[in-house]
Design an enzyme around this catalytic site. Structure first.
Site, short mmCIF file in Angstrom:
data_model
loop_
_atom_site.label_atom_id
_atom_site.label_comp_id
_atom_site.label_asym_id
_atom_site.label_seq_id
_atom_site.Cartn_x
_atom_site.Cartn_y
_atom_site.Cartn_z
N ARG A 1 -0.14 14.45 13.95
CA ARG A 1 0.48 13.88 12.63
C ARG A 1 1.14 15.31 11.39
NH1 ARG A 1 -1.56 10.03 8.44
NH2 ARG A 1 -3.55 11.79 8.01
N ASP B 1 1.25 -1.47 0.12
CA ASP B 1 0.20 0.04 -0.14
C ASP B 1 0.64 1.45 -0.01
OD1 ASP B 1 -2.04 2.14 0.50
OD2 ASP B 1 -3.02 0.77 1.51
C1 PLP Z 1 -5.49 7.09 2.97
C2 PLP Z 1 -4.97 5.83 3.02
C3 PLP Z 1 -5.98 4.39 2.59
C4 PLP Z 1 -7.14 5.43 1.93
O1 PLP Z 1 -8.60 4.32 1.11
P1 PLP Z 1 -9.35 4.23 0.71
O2 PLP Z 1 -10.04 3.13 0.32
O3 PLP Z 1 -9.22 5.68 -0.20
O4 PLP Z 1 -10.73 5.24 1.15
C5 PLP Z 1 -5.25 3.20 2.63
N1 PLP Z 1 -4.72 2.40 3.30
C6 PLP Z 1 -4.11 3.51 3.36
C7 PLP Z 1 -2.80 3.54 3.88
C8 PLP Z 1 -3.95 4.89 3.19
O5 PLP Z 1 -3.56 5.58 3.69
#
Ligand code: PLP
Length: 425
Positions: free
Chosen positions: A385, A211
């Site tokens: 943060r 991610d």
């Molecule tokens: C911001 C964030 C998300 C957001 O997911 P959405 O499906 O756009 O709500 C997911 N994973 C991480 C690590 C994030 O920082």
């Protein structure tokens, strides 16, 4: 480090990225400089600022392509998801053309790629994840595991230092199908060595799904060099694509045709407009698409990616580290005497572009800061943060924000704010 305001001004004067700030709305510094409540936005890692070009880009799509071109505009729109994917691949992710697609949300993309990866490792029944990962990542991992009768190995991670690679190494064996990790931790900013971790996971015969939500646009990423398998991430944080902007997904070229994603939609279909009787996924990255893409939102994403690519990730990452180092130096000097502790890795080489600090009254401090024009965000359990997006945040902005933070602590006024959390923090 020299921590005077004059030194911060000198660094802004020498900053090769300084010209990008004026290309974002809300940065009219000549009018605002000196104003005691001038907005100091340190939340670009949650919602990036709006590029000034974005309204015109949206208007063009609305008035020319939608109002004017009507359904005929689909001949151009149909290619946008891969075109923007290629722009991300070359400008931001260090991936090859044809390996990135803009589609859906990060959560949905994570689900699609996690199921595809688990299917590609039959006989393996474990998903490895990090106990301190962003909630949607943990929930989606848990949901996929529950639906498939798999087990989650949720690894403990230090809230400030992140997941220790030795803990990960010890958790890898022949039962592990997939490892899901954030390359930059959303809370602390702790940064993984993507290439080293990918090698570790590959040695165990598993796939790794990264991610990149807090990494894309913040740190240099080389997915091709790391031989990364799979990745997802947001475009509304450092990429400035706007609230709810569609996310991206990456699948390494040689894996694409081996993988099947679980949502069999018509945008992933071979010869889509043949309207064939049965799902037959198209070769390549487009098989990871599902349905009609959000064309308007993609126009804003395109502007955001374009600005990041123009600035260059090398320069952006270097400035991100320098801004973080200034935060750490000022926190040591001004905040630590008031009981505020650093809650991020101290070494800039081990951080993304945000820095987090801890204090028992972090939520009240966050509210007091917002009332004084400083916008960070609160994160559980007791963290403030600070995300100074390098594309548009100046060294003096960081200096002034930390100066106001010091003032809030010295005055003690933050204690008057309610302790109950708001719905959105
Ligand atoms: C911001 C964030 C998300 C957001 O997911 P959405 O499906 O756009 O709500 C997911 N994973 C991480 C690590 C994030 O920082």
């Amino acid at each position: 480090m020299e921590t005077s305001r004059a030194a911060a001004e000198a660094r802004d004067a020498a900053d090769p990225l300084a010209g990008f700030r004026a290309r974002f709305a809300g940065t009219d510094d000549s009018a605002a400089d000196g104003a005691p409540n001038r907005l100091l936005y340190l939340d670009g890692n949650s919602l990036g600022r709006m590029p000034r070009e974005t309204p015109a880009a949206l208007t063009r799509v609305v008035e020319q392509e939608w109002a004017g071109g009507l359904v005929g505009s689909w001949s151009a729109w149909i290619g946008h998801a891969t075109r923007l994917g290629d722009a991300l691949a070359s400008g931001v992710l260090g991936a090859r053309s044809g390996e990135v697609l803009v589609a859906d949300s990060t959560s949905v993309n994570l689900y699609k790629l996690l199921v595809a990866a688990a299917d590609a490792r039959p006989g393996r029944d474990v998903i490895v994840a990090c106990a301190d990962d962003f909630p949607t990542d943990r929930y989606i991992v848990a949901g996929v595991a529950a639906a498939r009768g798999m087990t989650v190995r949720e690894l403990p991670a230090d809230l400030d230092e992140g997941l220790d690679p030795a803990v990960l190494a010890a958790a890898l064996d022949e039962r592990v199908a997939v490892v899901v990790l954030s390359s930059v931790a959303y809370r602390s900013g702790a940064l993984h060595d993507v290439a080293a971790v990918t090698r570790l996971v590959h040695d165990a015969g598993a796939l790794v799904l990264w991610d990149l939500s807090h990494a894309a646009g913040a740190v240099e990423i080389d997915l091709a060099g790391a031989e990364a398998d799979l990745a997802v991430g947001c475009t509304y944080k450092y990429l400035n694509g706007g609230p709810g902007a569609p996310a991206f997904l990456y699948v390494r070229r040689d894996l694409q045709d081996q993988l099947r994603q679980p949502i069999w939609g018509w945008f992933g279909q071979r010869d889509q407009f043949e309207m064939g009787p049965a799902y037959d996924p198209v070769p390549g990255i487009e098989r990871f698409a599902v349905g009609t893409p959000p064309v308007l939102a993609m126009a804003a994403v395109e502007v955001g990616i374009g600005l990041i690519a123009e600035a260059g990730m090398g320069a952006l990452a270097a400035k991100g580290r320098a801004l973080g180092e200034l935060i750490v130096a000022l926190a040591d000097e001004w905040l630590a005497p008031h009981g505020v502790a650093l809650a991020s890795p101290r070494d800039a080489g081990r951080r993304g572009a945000h820095v987090t600090v801890a204090h028992p009254a972090a939520w009240q401090l966050t509210q007091a800061l917002i009332d004084r024009g400083v916008v960070p965000d609160f994160r559980t359990p007791d963290r403030v943060r600070l995300g100074p997006a390098p594309l548009y945040t100046r060294f003096v902005d960081v200096w002034d924000a930390m100066d106001r933070f010091r003032g809030v602590l010295e005055s003690g006024e933050f204690a008057n704010y309610p302790a109950e959390h708001a719905r959105v923090t």
